[in-house]
Motif scaffolding. Structure first.
Motif, mmCIF file in Angstrom:
data_model
loop_
_atom_site.group_PDB
_atom_site.id
_atom_site.type_symbol
_atom_site.label_atom_id
_atom_site.label_comp_id
_atom_site.label_asym_id
_atom_site.label_seq_id
_atom_site.Cartn_x
_atom_site.Cartn_y
_atom_site.Cartn_z
ATOM 1 N N TRP A 17 0.824 -1.211 0.000
ATOM 2 C CA TRP A 17 0.000 0.000 0.000
ATOM 3 C C TRP A 17 0.855 1.257 0.000
ATOM 4 C CZ3 TRP A 17 0.021 -2.541 4.978
ATOM 5 C CH2 TRP A 17 0.474 -1.753 6.054
ATOM 6 N N ALA A 18 0.206 2.370 -0.313
ATOM 7 C CA ALA A 18 0.820 3.691 -0.227
ATOM 8 C C ALA A 18 -0.023 4.516 0.720
ATOM 9 C CB ALA A 18 0.862 4.341 -1.612
ATOM 10 N N ASN A 29 -13.351 6.740 -2.556
ATOM 11 C CA ASN A 29 -12.978 5.587 -3.396
ATOM 12 C C ASN A 29 -11.967 5.918 -4.495
ATOM 13 O OD1 ASN A 29 -13.351 2.832 -3.075
ATOM 14 N ND2 ASN A 29 -14.587 2.678 -4.910
ATOM 15 N N THR A 30 -11.081 6.855 -4.171
ATOM 16 C CA THR A 30 -9.932 7.102 -5.046
ATOM 17 C C THR A 30 -8.682 7.207 -4.169
ATOM 18 O OG1 THR A 30 -10.078 9.505 -4.903
ATOM 19 C CG2 THR A 30 -11.324 8.445 -6.671
ATOM 20 N N ILE A 31 -7.529 7.206 -4.834
ATOM 21 C CA ILE A 31 -6.265 7.483 -4.154
ATOM 22 C C ILE A 31 -5.951 8.953 -4.387
ATOM 23 C CG2 ILE A 31 -3.795 6.962 -4.076
ATOM 24 C CD1 ILE A 31 -4.462 4.121 -4.983
ATOM 25 N N TRP A 33 -3.660 11.197 -4.531
ATOM 26 C CA TRP A 33 -2.391 11.784 -4.979
ATOM 27 C C TRP A 33 -2.001 11.025 -6.240
ATOM 28 C CZ3 TRP A 33 -2.519 9.141 -0.154
ATOM 29 C CH2 TRP A 33 -2.120 7.803 -0.232
ATOM 30 N N LYS A 56 -14.556 -2.825 -3.190
ATOM 31 C CA LYS A 56 -14.533 -1.370 -3.411
ATOM 32 C C LYS A 56 -13.265 -0.944 -4.157
ATOM 33 C CE LYS A 56 -17.589 -0.181 0.403
ATOM 34 N NZ LYS A 56 -17.681 0.448 1.753
ATOM 35 N N SER A 60 -12.829 0.921 -7.705
ATOM 36 C CA SER A 60 -12.063 2.176 -7.791
ATOM 37 C C SER A 60 -11.127 2.190 -9.003
ATOM 38 C CB SER A 60 -11.239 2.384 -6.513
ATOM 39 O OG SER A 60 -10.066 1.582 -6.512
ATOM 40 N N THR A 77 -15.709 -10.202 -1.575
ATOM 41 C CA THR A 77 -17.012 -9.559 -1.375
ATOM 42 C C THR A 77 -17.901 -10.470 -0.539
ATOM 43 O OG1 THR A 77 -19.021 -8.801 -2.533
ATOM 44 C CG2 THR A 77 -17.769 -10.524 -3.612
ATOM 45 N N SER A 92 -14.109 -14.494 1.460
ATOM 46 C CA SER A 92 -13.269 -14.144 2.610
ATOM 47 C C SER A 92 -11.834 -14.015 2.118
ATOM 48 C CB SER A 92 -13.346 -15.226 3.692
ATOM 49 O OG SER A 92 -12.746 -16.420 3.208
ATOM 50 N N GLY A 109 -5.392 -4.020 -1.248
ATOM 51 C CA GLY A 109 -6.312 -3.048 -0.664
ATOM 52 C C GLY A 109 -7.765 -3.468 -0.766
ATOM 53 N N GLY A 111 -8.650 -0.517 2.698
ATOM 54 C CA GLY A 111 -8.491 -0.498 4.138
ATOM 55 C C GLY A 111 -9.124 -1.686 4.845
ATOM 56 N N GLU A 112 -10.344 -2.029 4.455
ATOM 57 C CA GLU A 112 -11.017 -3.149 5.130
ATOM 58 C C GLU A 112 -10.259 -4.446 4.885
ATOM 59 O OE1 GLU A 112 -15.284 -3.571 4.556
ATOM 60 O OE2 GLU A 112 -15.461 -1.432 4.066
ATOM 61 N N TYR A 114 -7.035 -4.835 4.014
ATOM 62 C CA TYR A 114 -5.723 -4.866 4.680
ATOM 63 C C TYR A 114 -5.880 -5.336 6.121
ATOM 64 C CZ TYR A 114 -3.703 -1.990 0.882
ATOM 65 O OH TYR A 114 -3.264 -1.497 -0.315
ATOM 66 N N LEU A 116 -8.233 -7.196 7.460
ATOM 67 C CA LEU A 116 -8.568 -8.624 7.502
ATOM 68 C C LEU A 116 -7.367 -9.498 7.133
ATOM 69 C CD1 LEU A 116 -12.017 -8.434 5.716
ATOM 70 C CD2 LEU A 116 -11.653 -9.053 8.116
ATOM 71 N N ALA A 138 -10.330 6.181 4.180
ATOM 72 C CA ALA A 138 -9.778 4.814 4.215
ATOM 73 C C ALA A 138 -8.349 4.928 4.741
ATOM 74 C CB ALA A 138 -9.805 4.175 2.831
HETATM 75 P P1 NAP Z 1 -12.026 -2.334 0.294
HETATM 76 O O1 NAP Z 1 -11.249 -2.900 1.422
HETATM 77 O O2 NAP Z 1 -11.382 -2.194 -1.025
HETATM 78 O O3 NAP Z 1 -13.342 -3.218 0.015
HETATM 79 C C1 NAP Z 1 -14.341 -3.332 0.996
HETATM 80 C C2 NAP Z 1 -15.297 -4.425 0.567
HETATM 81 O O4 NAP Z 1 -14.696 -5.685 0.788
HETATM 82 C C3 NAP Z 1 -16.593 -4.465 1.356
HETATM 83 O O5 NAP Z 1 -17.516 -3.500 0.913
HETATM 84 C C4 NAP Z 1 -17.032 -5.888 1.044
HETATM 85 O O6 NAP Z 1 -17.517 -5.996 -0.288
HETATM 86 C C5 NAP Z 1 -15.702 -6.638 1.086
HETATM 87 N N1 NAP Z 1 -15.484 -7.152 2.440
HETATM 88 C C6 NAP Z 1 -15.102 -6.476 3.556
HETATM 89 N N2 NAP Z 1 -15.035 -7.287 4.612
HETATM 90 C C7 NAP Z 1 -15.387 -8.534 4.162
HETATM 91 C C8 NAP Z 1 -15.494 -9.793 4.780
HETATM 92 N N3 NAP Z 1 -15.275 -9.962 6.102
HETATM 93 N N4 NAP Z 1 -15.861 -10.853 4.035
HETATM 94 C C9 NAP Z 1 -16.105 -10.701 2.708
HETATM 95 N N5 NAP Z 1 -16.023 -9.522 2.052
HETATM 96 C C10 NAP Z 1 -15.665 -8.449 2.781
HETATM 97 O O7 NAP Z 1 -12.705 -0.943 0.724
HETATM 98 P P2 NAP Z 1 -12.160 0.314 1.542
HETATM 99 O O8 NAP Z 1 -11.651 -0.065 2.882
HETATM 100 O O9 NAP Z 1 -13.222 1.346 1.442
HETATM 101 O O10 NAP Z 1 -10.916 0.801 0.653
HETATM 102 C C11 NAP Z 1 -11.102 1.459 -0.594
HETATM 103 C C12 NAP Z 1 -10.286 2.735 -0.605
HETATM 104 O O11 NAP Z 1 -8.908 2.410 -0.489
HETATM 105 C C13 NAP Z 1 -10.425 3.533 -1.889
HETATM 106 O O12 NAP Z 1 -10.360 4.918 -1.585
HETATM 107 C C14 NAP Z 1 -9.199 3.103 -2.676
HETATM 108 O O13 NAP Z 1 -8.813 4.080 -3.636
HETATM 109 C C15 NAP Z 1 -8.194 3.011 -1.562
HETATM 110 N N6 NAP Z 1 -7.012 2.198 -1.870
HETATM 111 C C16 NAP Z 1 -5.800 2.763 -1.616
HETATM 112 C C17 NAP Z 1 -4.653 2.028 -1.835
HETATM 113 C C18 NAP Z 1 -3.322 2.651 -1.532
HETATM 114 O O14 NAP Z 1 -2.314 1.953 -1.581
HETATM 115 N N7 NAP Z 1 -3.273 3.937 -1.214
HETATM 116 C C19 NAP Z 1 -4.718 0.721 -2.306
HETATM 117 C C20 NAP Z 1 -5.978 0.174 -2.554
HETATM 118 C C21 NAP Z 1 -7.124 0.931 -2.317
HETATM 119 P P3 NAP Z 1 -19.123 -5.983 -0.608
HETATM 120 O O15 NAP Z 1 -19.602 -4.650 -0.145
HETATM 121 O O16 NAP Z 1 -19.191 -6.194 -2.078
HETATM 122 O O17 NAP Z 1 -19.697 -7.137 0.174
#
Ligand code: NAP
Ligand code: VY7
Length: 175
Positions: A17-18, A29-31, A33, A56, A60, A77, A92, A109, A111-112, A114, A116, A138
């Motif tokens: 991750w960054a 739902n974006t990065i 930078w 998510k 994104s 999901t 899972s 990625g 956040g959720e 990472y 888990l 996030a």
């Molecule tokens: P996320 O972790 O990408 O996805 C969350 C989704 O995962 C949940 O809505 C669900 O999908 C599924 N989920 C979560 N817990 C679960 C479980 N226990 N079992 C099964 N499925 C599960 O979402 P996020 O935390 O909102 O992160 C997205 C953000 O991170 C965005 O802004 C993205 O741009 C950013 N990002 C940044 C980086 C970086 O390195 N900076 C890297 C990646 C992403 P369903 O709703 O479909 O059930």
């Protein structure tokens, strides 16, 4: 513990991750930078190996980059009816890791996912980005003392003008 006997002992599970200041990784739902040197590093770390991401994070990605090329894409999901061209679906993180197979897997990625995936991780590959993100929604997972610093690069300046450095962690030896 018995994973060596199961033939899984050498598998690398890398969280990649960054993060901005305060561990911010996303907003709306974006990065929030653009650091091309980090994207290059992301590709170096992930191309040629399966990647696991949350639904998510899949959403994104710009559609033309889905699935991420040169990598098996596994999406986590809770929605059993979810599907997308080019993605395998898991309910899972554990199932995603089974589906992914391979000697090395990248958890990318968000956040959720990472949080888990921390219990399965063998390595954390972090890019620290010297930006303040207003309204971040996030965040990176907490790096506890179960983790030891493996490499900390020098601060560098991106062509975008933003400061960044690469910091890697491995599991600390059991105390
Ligand atoms: P996320 O972790 O990408 O996805 C969350 C989704 O995962 C949940 O809505 C669900 O999908 C599924 N989920 C979560 N817990 C679960 C479980 N226990 N079992 C099964 N499925 C599960 O979402 P996020 O935390 O909102 O992160 C997205 C953000 O991170 C965005 O802004 C993205 O741009 C950013 N990002 C940044 C980086 C970086 O390195 N900076 C890297 C990646 C992403 P369903 O709703 O479909 O059930
Ligand atoms: C995610 C994109 C997002 C928005 C637009 C294009 C570290 C990063 C991530 C995730 C940076 C992204 C992209 C860039 C990657 C390209 C495809 C297009 C590719 C992460 N350290 N940095 N990230 N793409 N998990 N960890 O930019 O992707 O890989 O082919």
């Amino acid at each position: 513990m018995t994973s060596d006997l199961a033939g899984e002992g050498s598998r690398e599970v890398r969280l990649v991750w960054a993060q901005g200041r305060g561990g911010a990784i996303g907003r709306d739902n974006t990065i929030p930078w653009r650091v091309p040197e980090d994207v290059a590093r992301f590709k170096e770390l992930t191309v040629g190996h399966p990647v696991v991401m949350g639904r998510k994070t899949w959403d994104s990605l710009p559609p033309r980059f889905r699935p991420l090329p040169g990598r098996a894409n596994v999406v986590v999901t809770r929605d059993a009816s979810w599907s997308a061209d080019g993605a395998s679906v898991a309910g899972s993180v554990a199932e995603a890791l089974e589906l992914a197979g391979g000697e090395r897997v990248g958890i990318i990625g968000g956040g959720e996912i990472y949080r888990l995936a921390m219990e399965f991780a063998t390595e954390l590959c972090v890019t620290e980005i010297d930006v303040e993100v207003d309204g971040a929604d996030a965040f990176a997972p907490e790096i506890t003392d179960e983790w030891a610093l493996a490499h900390r690069g020098e601060w560098q300046t991106s062509t975008s003008g933003i400061g960044y450095r690469f910091v890697d962690y491995r599991r600390a030896r059991q105390g």
